[in-house]
Design a protein around this motif. Sequence first.
Motif, PDB file in Angstrom:
ATOM      1  N   THR A 185       0.843  -1.187   0.000  1.00 28.97           N
ATOM      2  CA  THR A 185       0.000   0.000   0.000  1.00 28.97           C
ATOM      3  C   THR A 185       0.882   1.242   0.000  1.00 28.97           C
ATOM      4  OG1 THR A 185      -0.178   0.131   2.416  1.00 28.97           O
ATOM      5  CG2 THR A 185      -1.883  -1.148   1.246  1.00 28.97           C
ATOM      6  N   MET A 186       0.382   2.280  -0.649  1.00 29.94           N
ATOM      7  CA  MET A 186       1.004   3.591  -0.610  1.00 29.94           C
ATOM      8  C   MET A 186      -0.111   4.619  -0.568  1.00 29.94           C
ATOM      9  SD  MET A 186       4.168   3.483  -3.361  1.00 29.94           S
ATOM     10  CE  MET A 186       4.702   5.169  -2.981  1.00 29.94           C
ATOM     11  N   THR A 187       0.145   5.745   0.037  1.00 26.61           N
ATOM     12  CA  THR A 187      -0.850   6.810   0.041  1.00 26.61           C
ATOM     13  C   THR A 187      -0.749   7.616  -1.255  1.00 26.61           C
ATOM     14  OG1 THR A 187       0.563   8.490   1.055  1.00 26.61           O
ATOM     15  CG2 THR A 187      -0.625   6.975   2.548  1.00 26.61           C
ATOM     16  N   ALA A 188      -1.792   8.345  -1.559  1.00 28.87           N
ATOM     17  CA  ALA A 188      -1.769   9.213  -2.737  1.00 28.87           C
ATOM     18  C   ALA A 188      -0.639  10.230  -2.631  1.00 28.87           C
ATOM     19  CB  ALA A 188      -3.117   9.926  -2.881  1.00 28.87           C
ATOM     20  N   LEU A 189      -0.431  10.744  -1.437  1.00 33.72           N
ATOM     21  CA  LEU A 189       0.637  11.718  -1.227  1.00 33.72           C
ATOM     22  C   LEU A 189       2.002  11.087  -1.481  1.00 33.72           C
ATOM     23  CD1 LEU A 189       1.253  14.622  -0.402  1.00 33.72           C
ATOM     24  CD2 LEU A 189       1.273  13.874   1.986  1.00 33.72           C
ATOM     25  N   GLU A 190       2.204   9.871  -1.019  1.00 29.43           N
ATOM     26  CA  GLU A 190       3.477   9.178  -1.243  1.00 29.43           C
ATOM     27  C   GLU A 190       3.709   8.919  -2.723  1.00 29.43           C
ATOM     28  OE1 GLU A 190       3.913   6.688   2.961  1.00 29.43           O
ATOM     29  OE2 GLU A 190       2.808   5.808   1.269  1.00 29.43           O
ATOM     30  N   ILE A 191       2.657   8.564  -3.442  1.00 30.34           N
ATOM     31  CA  ILE A 191       2.790   8.317  -4.877  1.00 30.34           C
ATOM     32  C   ILE A 191       3.184   9.591  -5.607  1.00 30.34           C
ATOM     33  CG2 ILE A 191       1.494   7.733  -6.974  1.00 30.34           C
ATOM     34  CD1 ILE A 191      -0.055   5.682  -5.267  1.00 30.34           C
ATOM     35  N   GLN A 192       2.527  10.699  -5.285  1.00 28.64           N
ATOM     36  CA  GLN A 192       2.872  11.965  -5.915  1.00 28.64           C
ATOM     37  C   GLN A 192       4.286  12.408  -5.536  1.00 28.64           C
ATOM     38  OE1 GLN A 192       1.591  14.463  -8.123  1.00 28.64           O
ATOM     39  NE2 GLN A 192       0.496  12.626  -8.811  1.00 28.64           N
ATOM     40  N   GLU A 193       4.679  12.185  -4.301  1.00 32.69           N
ATOM     41  CA  GLU A 193       6.037  12.546  -3.869  1.00 32.69           C
ATOM     42  C   GLU A 193       7.075  11.723  -4.627  1.00 32.69           C
ATOM     43  OE1 GLU A 193       5.137  14.023   0.722  1.00 32.69           O
ATOM     44  OE2 GLU A 193       5.570  11.910   0.323  1.00 32.69           O
ATOM     45  N   PHE A 194       6.749  10.463  -4.913  1.00 29.06           N
ATOM     46  CA  PHE A 194       7.660   9.634  -5.702  1.00 29.06           C
ATOM     47  C   PHE A 194       7.840  10.221  -7.102  1.00 29.06           C
ATOM     48  CE2 PHE A 194       7.743   6.497  -9.141  1.00 29.06           C
ATOM     49  CZ  PHE A 194       9.023   5.991  -8.969  1.00 29.06           C
ATOM     50  N   TYR A 195       6.736  10.573  -7.748  1.00 32.81           N
ATOM     51  CA  TYR A 195       6.828  11.126  -9.099  1.00 32.81           C
ATOM     52  C   TYR A 195       7.541  12.480  -9.100  1.00 32.81           C
ATOM     53  CZ  TYR A 195       3.819   7.501 -11.075  1.00 32.81           C
ATOM     54  OH  TYR A 195       3.310   6.299 -11.502  1.00 32.81           O
ATOM     55  N   PHE A 196       7.296  13.278  -8.083  1.00 30.98           N
ATOM     56  CA  PHE A 196       7.993  14.565  -7.999  1.00 30.98           C
ATOM     57  C   PHE A 196       9.498  14.359  -7.890  1.00 30.98           C
ATOM     58  CE2 PHE A 196      10.094  17.698  -5.304  1.00 30.98           C
ATOM     59  CZ  PHE A 196       9.931  18.834  -6.088  1.00 30.98           C
ATOM     60  N   GLN A 197       9.925  13.459  -7.009  1.00 29.96           N
ATOM     61  CA  GLN A 197      11.357  13.226  -6.830  1.00 29.96           C
ATOM     62  C   GLN A 197      11.981  12.639  -8.092  1.00 29.96           C
ATOM     63  OE1 GLN A 197      13.125  14.260  -4.048  1.00 29.96           O
ATOM     64  NE2 GLN A 197      14.829  13.854  -5.457  1.00 29.96           N
ATOM     65  N   THR A 198      11.233  11.763  -8.770  1.00 25.86           N
ATOM     66  CA  THR A 198      11.720  11.193 -10.027  1.00 25.86           C
ATOM     67  C   THR A 198      11.932  12.295 -11.061  1.00 25.86           C
ATOM     68  OG1 THR A 198      10.582   9.086  -9.620  1.00 25.86           O
ATOM     69  CG2 THR A 198      11.179   9.586 -11.897  1.00 25.86           C
ATOM     70  N   ALA A 199      10.969  13.214 -11.148  1.00 24.98           N
ATOM     71  CA  ALA A 199      11.081  14.329 -12.088  1.00 24.98           C
ATOM     72  C   ALA A 199      12.247  15.242 -11.722  1.00 24.98           C
ATOM     73  CB  ALA A 199       9.777  15.118 -12.108  1.00 24.98           C
ATOM     74  N   LYS A 200      12.415  15.480 -10.440  1.00 22.51           N
ATOM     75  CA  LYS A 200      13.509  16.342  -9.975  1.00 22.51           C
ATOM     76  C   LYS A 200      14.860  15.739 -10.346  1.00 22.51           C
ATOM     77  CE  LYS A 200      15.063  18.755  -5.797  1.00 22.51           C
ATOM     78  NZ  LYS A 200      14.800  18.946  -4.335  1.00 22.51           N
ATOM     79  N   ASP A 201      15.009  14.444 -10.133  1.00 25.32           N
ATOM     80  CA  ASP A 201      16.258  13.762 -10.481  1.00 25.32           C
ATOM     81  C   ASP A 201      16.485  13.771 -11.994  1.00 25.32           C
ATOM     82  OD1 ASP A 201      16.528  13.228  -7.788  1.00 25.32           O
ATOM     83  OD2 ASP A 201      15.851  11.145  -7.928  1.00 25.32           O
ATOM     84  N   PHE A 202      15.426  13.557 -12.748  1.00 20.33           N
ATOM     85  CA  PHE A 202      15.522  13.546 -14.212  1.00 20.33           C
ATOM     86  C   PHE A 202      15.985  14.905 -14.735  1.00 20.33           C
ATOM     87  CE2 PHE A 202      13.537  14.204 -18.401  1.00 20.33           C
ATOM     88  CZ  PHE A 202      14.021  13.091 -19.097  1.00 20.33           C
ATOM     89  N   LEU A 203      15.415  15.979 -14.209  1.00 23.00           N
ATOM     90  CA  LEU A 203      15.789  17.315 -14.661  1.00 23.00           C
ATOM     91  C   LEU A 203      17.215  17.676 -14.253  1.00 23.00           C
ATOM     92  CD1 LEU A 203      12.477  19.282 -13.969  1.00 23.00           C
ATOM     93  CD2 LEU A 203      13.396  18.547 -16.173  1.00 23.00           C
ATOM     94  N   ALA A 204      17.647  17.154 -13.119  1.00 23.07           N
ATOM     95  CA  ALA A 204      19.026  17.401 -12.696  1.00 23.07           C
ATOM     96  C   ALA A 204      20.021  16.798 -13.686  1.00 23.07           C
ATOM     97  CB  ALA A 204      19.248  16.818 -11.303  1.00 23.07           C
ATOM     98  N   GLN A 205      19.604  15.690 -14.314  1.00 24.34           N
ATOM     99  CA  GLN A 205      20.476  15.022 -15.286  1.00 24.34           C
ATOM    100  C   GLN A 205      20.308  15.573 -16.692  1.00 24.34           C
ATOM    101  OE1 GLN A 205      19.357  10.913 -14.923  1.00 24.34           O
ATOM    102  NE2 GLN A 205      20.249  10.667 -12.889  1.00 24.34           N
ATOM    103  N   GLN A 206      19.035  15.837 -17.085  1.00 23.35           N
ATOM    104  CA  GLN A 206      18.736  16.183 -18.474  1.00 23.35           C
ATOM    105  C   GLN A 206      18.591  17.678 -18.726  1.00 23.35           C
ATOM    106  OE1 GLN A 206      18.614  13.792 -20.815  1.00 23.35           O
ATOM    107  NE2 GLN A 206      19.007  12.203 -19.287  1.00 23.35           N
ATOM    108  N   GLY A 207      18.319  18.432 -17.680  1.00 26.18           N
ATOM    109  CA  GLY A 207      18.090  19.862 -17.852  1.00 26.18           C
ATOM    110  C   GLY A 207      16.638  20.173 -18.187  1.00 26.18           C
TER     111      GLY A 207
END
Length: 466
Positions: free
Chosen positions: A284-306
């Motif tokens: 199980t995961m909460t909706a907030l945890e799921i969104q936080e996962f996607y946010f962190q994934t996007a943040k890491d992606f932009l740090a690499q790709q710009g």
Amino acid sequence: MDTRIMGVETEYGLHTVHPTKRPLAPDEVARYMFKPVVAWGNSSNVFIPNGSRLYLDVGSHPEYATAETTRVDELIASDSAGDAIMHQLVLQAQQAMADDGFDGDVYLYRNNADSLGNSYGSHENYMIERTTQYRRLTSALLPFLVTRQLIAGNGVVIKDPSALPLADQFPTRSEPHFAFSQRADYMHEAISSSSTRARPMINTRDEPHADSTKYRRLHVIVGDSNMSETTQLVRFGTTELLLRIIESGKPLRNLQLAHPVRAIRQTSHDLTGNTPLELADGRTMTALEIQEFYFQTAKDFLAQQGHHHDHLEQVMDLWERTLTAIATQNFSSIDTEIDWAIKHKFCTAYANKHQLDWDAARLVQLDMAYHDIHPERGLFNLLEARGAAARFLTDAQVDAAHDNPPATTRALLRHRFIETARALGMEYSMDWTHMKLNNHPMHTLYIRDAFETDISIVDDLFAKVA
């Protein structure tokens, strides 16, 4: 994909009020609205000079589909121009109705449900590569879309939870309350080729409106019809960014939901974002945890790709602040920028002032008034005018989009074709890929390349028939 075509279709709710008489039915009012459209376009389904499509949808819903765009700001501007165009049609309809003895007020709502339990949508379209693994894309995207209402929901006053669609199958809170999303309770499936019979979150009908050997269209129909430009920015911006991450081949943690239809309802009815959602693997995961996962994934992606467009920094900032606001239950940092928070703030203050509970009819009325597109009557527009709702665009950008197409797509050719044909008095017909002069069918233009901007193609056609 370096540059992506995007668009959004908005269906409007129509309602009439008369102080003493039975008002005209919505389908009758819709016909009045589209009389001037039919007069110059010979149809209630037309393309207009800004490259967008204006039409009556099933159920007499006025609908506006933006021109193809490659920029989020252009997309929002084109969509906002649609409100102004629809409002002008309403004013003309009211005058024509009064001339015929049917006076009364016409209300056009940019929302997602009426009092009879009908739902109508705001459908996003994103061009994706034909080579993209569609099943992988939708599996990765669904958990994001189910929980995206945390950052892009319109908010809704739930007077009677038992009256919601499928309430017996997916019971949520029993007491009246405020929820994140208007649209969430009307979803019947996660993925389907249907868009009305069984309303899905992602529609799989393969209509690319482009070169089908290279592209297909991702048709997302789960979103709320946002009033706020800044909410639209985070809605479109985060979704397009996630598509880039998926298309890059970056491995994503498996967050597949066991019951997406149940999960979207559970998410909507919990403003804390903390209701556990069951995943397909038993976790199980909460909706907030799921969104936080996607946010962190996007943040890491932009740090690499710009950053690939000018507004991503603003998208990421608002995304992060919204998740923080939900986690802390302090909405003050977003209550001028995110639709549900703007509406929640106003309704809560009004309820406290007048000692009302969430089942008060007046709060339901204010909820509806928030979505009235009338610039001098609609509640959201009044809040925006007094600085209680933020802007992303300028008036000049919206005004420009009223008559002009985006400059980076084939909408530019559509604009040139319409303007030239009308100036020459020539009858024509068109769809997203075709432009045809009715009296010269052998000279039809077929523009499969959605990125085509060479207007000489149009000029050459008219030179041949002049």
